[in-house]
Enzyme design. Structure first.
Site, PDB file in Angstrom:
ATOM      1  N   ASP A   1       1.361  -6.929  -4.902  1.00 16.12           N
ATOM      2  CA  ASP A   1       1.591  -5.754  -4.052  1.00 16.12           C
ATOM      3  C   ASP A   1       0.849  -4.525  -4.580  1.00 16.12           C
ATOM      4  O   ASP A   1       0.686  -4.359  -5.792  1.00 16.12           O
ATOM      5  CB  ASP A   1       3.107  -5.478  -3.985  1.00 16.12           C
TER       6      ASP A   1
ATOM      7  N   HIS B   1      -7.653  -4.761  -0.190  1.00 15.96           N
ATOM      8  CA  HIS B   1      -7.403  -6.203  -0.102  1.00 15.96           C
ATOM      9  C   HIS B   1      -8.536  -6.991  -0.764  1.00 15.96           C
ATOM     10  O   HIS B   1      -8.306  -7.999  -1.421  1.00 15.96           O
ATOM     11  CB  HIS B   1      -7.240  -6.628   1.357  1.00 15.96           C
TER      12      HIS B   1
ATOM     13  N   ASN C   1       4.020  -9.564   7.612  1.00 13.66           N
ATOM     14  CA  ASN C   1       2.757  -8.819   7.543  1.00 13.66           C
ATOM     15  C   ASN C   1       1.980  -8.838   8.867  1.00 13.66           C
ATOM     16  O   ASN C   1       1.057  -8.038   9.050  1.00 13.66           O
ATOM     17  CB  ASN C   1       1.865  -9.336   6.403  1.00 13.66           C
TER      18      ASN C   1
HETATM   19  C1  IPE Z   1       5.083  -8.464   0.134  1.00 13.53           C
HETATM   20  O1  IPE Z   1       4.535  -7.194   0.147  1.00 13.53           O
HETATM   21  C2  IPE Z   1       4.138  -9.442   0.785  1.00 13.53           C
HETATM   22  C3  IPE Z   1       2.935  -9.774   0.006  1.00 13.53           C
HETATM   23  C4  IPE Z   1       2.636  -9.306  -1.167  1.00 13.53           C
HETATM   24  C5  IPE Z   1       2.036 -10.715   0.636  1.00 13.53           C
HETATM   25  P1  IPE Z   1       4.816  -6.147   1.314  1.00 13.53           P
HETATM   26  O2  IPE Z   1       4.030  -4.944   0.980  1.00 13.53           O
HETATM   27  O3  IPE Z   1       4.572  -6.783   2.624  1.00 13.53           O
HETATM   28  O4  IPE Z   1       6.384  -5.900   1.166  1.00 13.53           O
HETATM   29  P2  IPE Z   1       7.264  -4.630   1.559  1.00 13.53           P
HETATM   30  O5  IPE Z   1       6.916  -4.297   2.980  1.00 13.53           O
HETATM   31  O6  IPE Z   1       6.888  -3.527   0.623  1.00 13.53           O
HETATM   32  O7  IPE Z   1       8.660  -5.070   1.353  1.00 13.53           O
HETATM   33  C1  IPE Z   2      -0.208  -6.399  -0.754  1.00 19.94           C
HETATM   34  O1  IPE Z   2      -0.635  -5.065  -0.764  1.00 19.94           O
HETATM   35  C2  IPE Z   2      -1.046  -7.259   0.164  1.00 19.94           C
HETATM   36  C3  IPE Z   2      -0.348  -7.736   1.371  1.00 19.94           C
HETATM   37  C4  IPE Z   2       0.904  -7.503   1.656  1.00 19.94           C
HETATM   38  C5  IPE Z   2      -1.131  -8.526   2.310  1.00 19.94           C
HETATM   39  P1  IPE Z   2      -0.151  -4.008   0.310  1.00 19.94           P
HETATM   40  O2  IPE Z   2      -1.147  -3.969   1.415  1.00 19.94           O
HETATM   41  O3  IPE Z   2       1.251  -4.284   0.711  1.00 19.94           O
HETATM   42  O4  IPE Z   2      -0.221  -2.672  -0.542  1.00 19.94           O
HETATM   43  P2  IPE Z   2       0.726  -1.402  -0.399  1.00 19.94           P
HETATM   44  O5  IPE Z   2       2.131  -1.863  -0.634  1.00 19.94           O
HETATM   45  O6  IPE Z   2       0.543  -0.865   0.979  1.00 19.94           O
HETATM   46  O7  IPE Z   2       0.240  -0.460  -1.462  1.00 19.94           O
HETATM   47 MG    MG Z   3       3.024  -3.598  -0.026  1.00 15.68          MG
END
Ligand code: IPE
Ligand code: IPE
Ligand code: MG
Length: 220
Positions: free
Chosen positions: A11, A28, A59
């Site tokens: 994350d 990403h 997601n």
């Molecule tokens: C969890 O992260 C999913 C992945 C890392 C693929 P999210 O960013 O989607 O989770 P929340 O929304 O902070 O709970």
């Molecule tokens: C994790 O990083 C990747 C996915 C959930 C696909 P995020 O895109 O959730 O990163 P933040 O939480 O917005 O920083």
């Molecule tokens: Mg996230």
């Protein structure tokens, strides 16, 4: 006991990009590099199974350009990294719902699994279009009684060992629907590093923290 079975909630890609005033998809892309690096480090550190949360069932609710870019990046990563992973002794397995994923990606995932099927140094489970509740619901539909072990045989990757250690990066402290069944007794370690910055030292720090823990599994 060192951790041999490790799961990671990767994350912080969005915040990493935001801090640099970059497009979220640059985050990403850098996150994909971090996964590549972490797989190499994990093999080197004697981890036997690494389970990485790449895309959740929730997601899909993100803006379409972001979802599309993630799908594209995922396919590209499979294409370009599978030959190297094959060399490094990594077996690849994907876990998640197939419904909703493009035919092209499904074919790429199947190809990577076939290519690396005979590797045995480490297994990389990639949770993609994965949700813990969806997994339990899907298993429940096939379950015909018999207890926990029998139920677990109906999960997406029945051969996966329950994680010793679950790491979440970016300072968030929640499961976000990851491995709800399998993490019943996993040790949780939260790292403040944003996923694209997660390096060998961060992984080693998490493994060291795990070794300080006393696991009891409910016993005295
Ligand atoms: C969890 O992260 C999913 C992945 C890392 C693929 P999210 O960013 O989607 O989770 P929340 O929304 O902070 O709970
Ligand atoms: C994790 O990083 C990747 C996915 C959930 C696909 P995020 O895109 O959730 O990163 P933040 O939480 O917005 O920083
Ligand atoms: Mg996230």
């Amino acid at each position: 006991m060192p951790a041999r079975y490790v799961a990671i909630i990767m994350d912080g890609n969005g915040r990493w990009a935001q801090q640099r005033e970059l497009d979220v998809n640059e985050g990403h892309r850098e996150g994909a590099r971090a996964l590549r690096r972490t797989v190499e480090n994990a093999v080197d550190l004697g981890i036997l199974e690494l389970t990485a949360y790449a895309f959740s069932t929730e997601n899909w609710t993100r803006p379409t350009p972001e979802v599309e870019a993630i799908m594209e990046l995922f396919g590209e990563m499979i294409e370009t990294q599978t030959p190297d992973l094959l060399e490094e002794g990594v077996r690849m397995r994907f876990m998640g719902r197939r419904v909703g994923v493009s035919e092209e990606l499904l074919a790429q995932m199947d190809w990577a699994e076939r290519e690396t099927a005979h590797n045995s140094r480490m297994t990389l489970f990639v949770a993609f279009n994965y949700g813990g509740r969806a997994e339990i619901l899907d298993a429940a539909e096939r379950y015909g009684g018999g207890g926990e072990e029998e139920f677990a045989r109906h999960l997406y990757s029945p051969e996966m060992t329950d994680p010793d250690l679950l790491i979440r990066t970016s300072g968030e402290r929640r499961l976000s629907n990851f491995l709800l069944w399998q993490c019943a007794y996993s040790e949780l370690v939260f790292s403040d590093a944003l996923w694209p910055d997660f390096d060998r030292a961060d992984l080693e720090a998490a493994l060291e923290e795990f070794e300080q823990r006393q696991r009891r599994f409910g016993a005295r």
